[in-house]
Design an enzyme around this catalytic site. Sequence first.
Site, PDB file in Angstrom:
ATOM      1  N   TYR A  86     -33.096 -14.786  19.767  1.00 26.64           N
ATOM      2  CA  TYR A  86     -34.472 -15.086  19.154  1.00 26.64           C
ATOM      3  C   TYR A  86     -35.200 -16.182  19.724  1.00 26.64           C
ATOM      4  O   TYR A  86     -34.464 -17.234  19.974  1.00 26.64           O
ATOM      5  CB  TYR A  86     -34.260 -15.415  17.761  1.00 26.64           C
ATOM      6  CG  TYR A  86     -35.577 -15.832  16.990  1.00 26.64           C
ATOM      7  CD1 TYR A  86     -36.300 -15.115  16.381  1.00 26.64           C
ATOM      8  CD2 TYR A  86     -36.007 -17.315  16.887  1.00 26.64           C
ATOM      9  CE1 TYR A  86     -37.587 -15.264  15.607  1.00 26.64           C
ATOM     10  CE2 TYR A  86     -37.127 -17.675  16.331  1.00 26.64           C
ATOM     11  CZ  TYR A  86     -37.969 -16.744  15.955  1.00 26.64           C
ATOM     12  OH  TYR A  86     -39.004 -16.913  15.438  1.00 26.64           O
ATOM     13  N   GLU A 164     -43.718 -14.975  19.585  1.00 29.89           N
ATOM     14  CA  GLU A 164     -42.410 -14.965  19.494  1.00 29.89           C
ATOM     15  C   GLU A 164     -41.563 -13.578  19.946  1.00 29.89           C
ATOM     16  O   GLU A 164     -42.443 -12.653  20.118  1.00 29.89           O
ATOM     17  CB  GLU A 164     -42.218 -14.684  17.715  1.00 29.89           C
ATOM     18  CG  GLU A 164     -40.815 -14.481  17.258  1.00 29.89           C
ATOM     19  CD  GLU A 164     -40.704 -13.840  15.827  1.00 29.89           C
ATOM     20  OE1 GLU A 164     -40.639 -14.814  14.780  1.00 29.89           O
ATOM     21  OE2 GLU A 164     -40.522 -12.657  15.596  1.00 29.89           O
TER      22      GLU A 164
END
Length: 335
Positions: A86, A164
């Site tokens: 992530y 993201e």
Amino acid sequence: MKLYEYEGKLIFSKVGIPIPKGIVTEGRVVWNGKAVVKAQLLEGGRGKRGLVKVTDDVNKTIEEMRNSGIGKFLVEEVVEHTREIYMSIMMDRSSGEPMLVSSPQGGINVEEASDIKTLIIPIERGPRGYDIFTVEKYLRVKGLESVIKGLYKIVTEYDADLAEINPLAVTDRGVIALDSKVILDDNALFRHEELLKEIGRKEESDNYVELDGDIGIIGNGAGLTMATMDMVKLMGGMPADFLDVGGGADKERVKECVLKVGNNPKVKKILINIYGGITRCDQVAEGIISAYTDVKKPIFVRLVGTNEEEGWKMLEKVGIKFYQDVESAVGDVLR
Ligand code: GDP
Ligand code: MN
């Protein structure tokens, strides 16, 4: 404004973040062999809902998803990978500084997970060599410089609140962004017409032209909007823009438009001219009101048509001036 995965990935490729090869489609495609078919929806959690599928028969999978109501797809090469990471950069509203957030536990929905290991680094002046080294060491992966610098560029140069990647795949040809989530700051959209055009947001770019004056103009329908501009000019004012909200605009669209015009520093007052048919005046009023607190500039609204009385009541409550004829509205704007 939240972007679709394929739009975010277009921006990724512009700033040098590696993405899988793929194509966007609404129907059948020419594709040989295996692929990942990904429904293009603004909500996350598609993986769990069966809307990200590895398949040998691309067109069959597209057809199945179409039958469940999906209209747009990203078809991509299957990227073999060993791990999922992530990584994001977000604008921290309280400090006004970008924060780099990373976790070795990518793939899972970070908002839903409770006990997840993350590393958060403030990067007020951009990612330094030492920051990149720290993240690479933490995640046990090399070659993150272009990804981190790319995310930083999206946040600072394109005014994103969030850029993201979840997951960022670790492969033997380096890291590759398998997903994208980009949220652009609505208040800064007026600065990024070029970008909006490039990612194919026609409705956001075609209907907006910036001009030299100081009166922000918003209308529904190109004809009505132009007539509004002409009247402002005729009565001695100078329009700062042309913005057509389009047909059947809902409160979200109206809010986006008011923010866009209102956040242009050249704009001193805003004139909105809506003749509601399919467009509902209560939706328009709601959109204006939710943008009003952010914009903090005088707004004058000519509002007639479907549900007009509901709309008027809502505007009256918060003290926004409304009119039934354009002349009075323009007259007050220029007073
Ligand atoms: P989300 O669930 O809406 O966030 O959709 P994602 O794009 O993150 O996809 C969900 C999951 O599908 C990811 O966590 C990956 O494990 C997997 N996935 C997505 N793209 C690919 C791909 O190109 N190849 C492979 N093998 N898996 C993928
Ligand atoms: Mn994801």
